[in-house]
Design a protein around this motif. Structure first.
Motif, PDB file in Angstrom:
ATOM      1  N   PRO A   1     -22.103  -0.700 -60.577  1.00 57.89           N
ATOM      2  CA  PRO A   1     -22.004  -0.033 -59.243  1.00 57.89           C
ATOM      3  C   PRO A   1     -22.579  -1.148 -58.236  1.00 57.89           C
ATOM      4  N   GLY A   2     -22.214  -1.241 -57.270  1.00 54.63           N
ATOM      5  CA  GLY A   2     -22.592  -2.098 -56.047  1.00 54.63           C
ATOM      6  C   GLY A   2     -22.718  -3.547 -56.545  1.00 54.63           C
ATOM      7  N   GLY A   3     -22.116  -4.205 -57.718  1.00 52.92           N
ATOM      8  CA  GLY A   3     -22.562  -5.490 -58.007  1.00 52.92           C
ATOM      9  C   GLY A   3     -21.796  -5.830 -59.469  1.00 52.92           C
ATOM     10  N   LYS A   4     -22.758  -6.511 -60.245  1.00 58.67           N
ATOM     11  CA  LYS A   4     -22.213  -6.765 -61.588  1.00 58.67           C
ATOM     12  C   LYS A   4     -23.375  -6.789 -62.737  1.00 58.67           C
ATOM     13  N   PHE A   5     -22.925  -6.650 -64.026  1.00 53.43           N
ATOM     14  CA  PHE A   5     -23.983  -6.600 -65.090  1.00 53.43           C
ATOM     15  C   PHE A   5     -23.661  -7.664 -65.969  1.00 53.43           C
ATOM     16  N   MET A   6     -24.782  -8.544 -66.560  1.00 48.63           N
ATOM     17  CA  MET A   6     -24.629  -9.429 -67.228  1.00 48.63           C
ATOM     18  C   MET A   6     -25.513  -9.674 -68.479  1.00 48.63           C
ATOM     19  N   ALA A   7     -24.780  -9.925 -69.752  1.00 48.78           N
ATOM     20  CA  ALA A   7     -25.943  -9.752 -70.890  1.00 48.78           C
ATOM     21  C   ALA A   7     -25.590 -11.039 -71.471  1.00 48.78           C
ATOM     22  N   ALA A   8     -26.236 -11.953 -72.178  1.00 42.02           N
ATOM     23  CA  ALA A   8     -26.090 -12.921 -73.001  1.00 42.02           C
ATOM     24  C   ALA A   8     -26.875 -13.178 -74.177  1.00 42.02           C
ATOM     25  N   LEU A   9     -26.366 -13.876 -75.190  1.00 42.35           N
ATOM     26  CA  LEU A   9     -27.389 -14.753 -76.284  1.00 42.35           C
ATOM     27  C   LEU A   9     -27.324 -16.002 -75.894  1.00 42.35           C
ATOM     28  N   GLU A  10     -28.778 -16.549 -76.013  1.00 44.01           N
ATOM     29  CA  GLU A  10     -28.902 -17.758 -75.312  1.00 44.01           C
ATOM     30  C   GLU A  10     -29.515 -18.669 -76.438  1.00 44.01           C
ATOM     31  N   ASN A  11     -29.361 -19.991 -76.334  1.00 42.31           N
ATOM     32  CA  ASN A  11     -30.153 -21.323 -77.099  1.00 42.31           C
ATOM     33  C   ASN A  11     -31.712 -20.853 -77.188  1.00 42.31           C
ATOM     34  N   PRO A  12     -32.323 -20.569 -78.344  1.00 42.02           N
ATOM     35  CA  PRO A  12     -33.557 -20.355 -78.556  1.00 42.02           C
ATOM     36  C   PRO A  12     -34.326 -21.606 -78.654  1.00 42.02           C
TER      37      PRO A  12
ATOM     38  N   ASP B   1     -38.362 -25.893 -82.769  1.00 44.71           N
ATOM     39  CA  ASP B   1     -37.118 -25.790 -83.126  1.00 44.71           C
ATOM     40  C   ASP B   1     -36.726 -25.039 -84.584  1.00 44.71           C
ATOM     41  N   ASP B   2     -37.579 -24.151 -84.769  1.00 48.38           N
ATOM     42  CA  ASP B   2     -37.649 -23.142 -85.918  1.00 48.38           C
ATOM     43  C   ASP B   2     -37.545 -21.759 -85.550  1.00 48.38           C
ATOM     44  N   GLN B   3     -36.441 -21.548 -84.665  1.00 46.54           N
ATOM     45  CA  GLN B   3     -36.016 -20.048 -84.266  1.00 46.54           C
ATOM     46  C   GLN B   3     -35.091 -19.457 -85.260  1.00 46.54           C
ATOM     47  N   SER B   4     -35.124 -18.022 -85.340  1.00 46.88           N
ATOM     48  CA  SER B   4     -34.119 -17.379 -86.326  1.00 46.88           C
ATOM     49  C   SER B   4     -33.204 -16.801 -85.844  1.00 46.88           C
ATOM     50  N   TYR B   5     -33.429 -16.350 -84.338  1.00 51.22           N
ATOM     51  CA  TYR B   5     -32.731 -15.488 -83.602  1.00 51.22           C
ATOM     52  C   TYR B   5     -32.710 -16.101 -82.039  1.00 51.22           C
ATOM     53  N   PRO B   6     -31.358 -15.774 -81.456  1.00 54.85           N
ATOM     54  CA  PRO B   6     -31.102 -16.302 -80.212  1.00 54.85           C
ATOM     55  C   PRO B   6     -31.963 -15.404 -79.237  1.00 54.85           C
ATOM     56  N   ASP B   7     -32.421 -16.017 -78.010  1.00 57.29           N
ATOM     57  CA  ASP B   7     -32.781 -15.200 -76.749  1.00 57.29           C
ATOM     58  C   ASP B   7     -31.773 -14.417 -76.242  1.00 57.29           C
ATOM     59  N   LEU B   8     -32.214 -13.150 -76.049  1.00 56.33           N
ATOM     60  CA  LEU B   8     -31.448 -12.076 -75.293  1.00 56.33           C
ATOM     61  C   LEU B   8     -31.767 -12.002 -73.907  1.00 56.33           C
ATOM     62  N   THR B   9     -30.814 -12.378 -72.973  1.00 57.38           N
ATOM     63  CA  THR B   9     -31.142 -12.055 -71.659  1.00 57.38           C
ATOM     64  C   THR B   9     -30.023 -11.127 -71.114  1.00 57.38           C
ATOM     65  N   ALA B  10     -30.505 -10.681 -69.922  1.00 60.62           N
ATOM     66  CA  ALA B  10     -29.548  -9.478 -69.090  1.00 60.62           C
ATOM     67  C   ALA B  10     -30.115  -9.455 -67.738  1.00 60.62           C
ATOM     68  N   ARG B  11     -28.986  -9.165 -66.893  1.00 61.56           N
ATOM     69  CA  ARG B  11     -29.497  -9.495 -65.340  1.00 61.56           C
ATOM     70  C   ARG B  11     -28.314  -8.319 -64.578  1.00 61.56           C
ATOM     71  N   TYR B  12     -28.983  -7.621 -63.712  1.00 64.23           N
ATOM     72  CA  TYR B  12     -28.165  -6.681 -63.012  1.00 64.23           C
ATOM     73  C   TYR B  12     -28.214  -7.148 -61.263  1.00 64.23           C
ATOM     74  N   GLN B  13     -27.124  -7.505 -61.027  1.00 60.83           N
ATOM     75  CA  GLN B  13     -26.913  -8.047 -59.387  1.00 60.83           C
ATOM     76  C   GLN B  13     -26.523  -6.910 -58.698  1.00 60.83           C
ATOM     77  N   LEU B  14     -26.917  -6.706 -57.577  1.00 61.91           N
ATOM     78  CA  LEU B  14     -26.592  -5.811 -56.329  1.00 61.91           C
ATOM     79  C   LEU B  14     -26.212  -6.813 -55.321  1.00 61.91           C
ATOM     80  N   ARG B  15     -25.137  -6.662 -54.750  1.00 60.86           N
ATOM     81  CA  ARG B  15     -24.650  -7.293 -53.410  1.00 60.86           C
ATOM     82  C   ARG B  15     -24.175  -6.314 -52.256  1.00 60.86           C
ATOM     83  N   ASN B  16     -24.626  -6.590 -51.104  1.00 60.76           N
ATOM     84  CA  ASN B  16     -24.115  -5.943 -50.060  1.00 60.76           C
ATOM     85  C   ASN B  16     -24.457  -6.599 -48.884  1.00 60.76           C
ATOM     86  N   ARG B  17     -24.093  -5.890 -47.656  1.00 61.90           N
ATOM     87  CA  ARG B  17     -24.458  -6.499 -46.376  1.00 61.90           C
ATOM     88  C   ARG B  17     -26.105  -6.710 -45.980  1.00 61.90           C
ATOM     89  N   TYR B  18     -26.714  -5.980 -46.861  1.00 61.01           N
ATOM     90  CA  TYR B  18     -28.223  -6.201 -46.763  1.00 61.01           C
ATOM     91  C   TYR B  18     -28.838  -7.230 -47.660  1.00 61.01           C
TER      92      TYR B  18
END
Length: 441
Positions: free
Chosen positions: A232-243, A253-270
């Motif tokens: 609603p109003g924009g977009k949502f992103m989720a990712a698994l990224e290099n830890p 360099d001894d990570q077992s799990y990826p970094d989990l990132t997410a972002r919700y972006q709202l875009r309008n005339r404001y």
């Protein structure tokens, strides 16, 4: 010596001429027409057969397809078959003048706060000069239509702005190897490869000549798998990224799990607004004892708000276990003292950036940028040398840029950095003046 070549008429020409002569003779002398009627009919059939062959050859030849030509101009690219290839980038020439010794060793124009802090605490008062073109970039992109029902895009970008100790020299050649910045493909909402972390919002990135390199901005590129969907109003992103975790040139360099990132972006005339988060599993493999790990996380809020005319205000605030994600790895990911004891204790920091961009005219603009970051907890380790003797960093950038053309700009920028020492709460400063010319293509 002159060489004479025999003249040979084209069969079609000869046939037409003979037919013409025959027809002329037929009209002039009815008797001859009667005698030569068979020959005329034969020639007429030959001409008709030749015409049929020409018509068939033309009808069977490939015709240009306006929707899918083999090689045409397509916007800013060239279309080959179903794929459009585009090239872009820029040549950027920088002159850097730094106080208290040279904080941009080997004309490393990017600079990082740790280098500036070392220069600020060096005790030197003279200014040093460096010239570089290493931030210049080259990018290749592609767009292929109708790949399993969706558009497939790829992007590859590189520059030459490697570390100060990277191969190359300023004595003779000033030659430096290319460096991978981005390399990814996207299809049907999925992006795989290396690009900017989902944790950041580039729309809020301040408009400065030394782009992205203020005290506290979230600015990282790394391999990832991302999914983007409409919201609603924009977009949502989720990712698994290099830890990754570490500090300076040290990578654990001894990570077992990826970094989990997410972002919700709202875009309008404001404006453009976003909220993002990251979850990270911090680990330390201790050869002398038990391994330890902790789950860490951070949040970031950002906005780009239009104000008067073309002016805008850009804001970002981040808090949590930011580590390498903020300020070009200003602080370590974990408390180094605890780590030396075999424990993992994610380091909590915050960062805030505010930037106002003002247009003096359609071609002249300026930005004023204030940025600060700080460790918000007591540290268990001795500060000597571990963080360049600082736990709080503030930067100010002010510039004047002339955009003579969309492909050409020149500018002048002043930057002031302040570092607060951990041990005695003293301050040291670093200043930098940067002149830049940028030629885009």
């Amino acid at each position: 010596m002159t060489t004479t070549r025999p003249f040979r008429t084209h069969p079609f020409t000869r046939a037409c001429a003979m037919a013409s002569l025959s027809l002329t003779g037929a009209m002039a002398t009815p008797v001859l027409a009667q005698d030569t009627q068979g020959e005329v009919d034969e020639l007429r059939e030959q001409v008709q057969e030749l015409q049929r062959r020409i018509d068939n050859a033309v009808s069977e030849a490939p015709q240009p397809d306006r929707d899918n030509p083999y090689l045409v101009r397509d916007g800013d690219g060239i279309k080959i078959g179903r794929t459009t290839i585009s090239f872009d980038g820029f040549i950027k020439a920088d002159a850097i003048f730094g106080s208290n010794g040279d904080g941009t060793k080997n004309t490393y124009s990017v600079g990082i706060p740790r280098n500036f802090a070392a220069a600020a605490s060096s005790g030197e008062s003279d200014w040093k000069t460096g010239f570089t073109a290493r931030e210049s970039r080259l990018a290749i992109g592609s767009k292929t239509d109708e790949v399993a029902g969706h558009t497939l895009r790829t992007y590859l970008e590189m520059d030459f702005n490697q570390d100060a100790d990277a191969p190359g020299n300023e004595v003779v050649s000033n030659s430096y190897a290319p460096r991978l910045r981005q390399a990814y493909g996207s299809w049907n909402g999925w992006t795989a490869g290396q690009t900017y972390t989902t944790f950041t919002n580039l729309a809020a990135l301040p408009d400065i000549l030394n782009q992205g390199y203020m005290a506290a901005f979230i600015y990282t590129t790394q391999p990832q798998l991302r999914y983007t969907m409409a919201a609603p109003g924009g977009k949502f992103m989720a990712a698994l990224e290099n830890p990754e975790d570490g500090f300076g040139t040290t990578s654990y360099d001894d990570q077992s799990y990826p970094d989990l990132t997410a972002r919700y972006q709202l875009r309008n005339r404001y404006g453009i607004y976003s909220v993002s988060g990251v979850l990270r599993n911090m680990e330390h493999d201790n050869p002398a004892g038990e391994d330890d790990e902790k789950l860490g996380g951070a949040v970031s809020l950002s906005a780009r708000i239009p104000t008067i005319g073309r002016d805008d205000l850009r804001l970002q605030y981040s808090y949590g276990h930011l580590g390498r994600y903020m300020g070009l790895f200003t602080y370590p990911d974990v408390d180094l003292g605890e780590q030396a004891a075999g424990e993992v204790d994610p380091l909590t920091t915050y960062g805030a950036t505010a930037a106002y961009r003002h247009f003096w005219s359609p071609t002249w603009r300026s930005s004023l940028v204030l940025s600060q970051t700080e460790i918000v907890e007591d540290l268990a380790f001795s500060p000597s040398g571990a963080l360049g003797d600082f736990d709080k960093v503030a930067s100010i950038h002010a510039n004047l840029i002339w955009q003579a053309h969309e492909n050409f700009q020149v500018g002048l920028e002043y930057a002031h950095w302040d570092f607060r020492a951990i041990a005695n709460d003293s301050n040291s400063q670093y200043e930098q003046v940067m002149a830049s010319a940028k030629y885009s293509f």
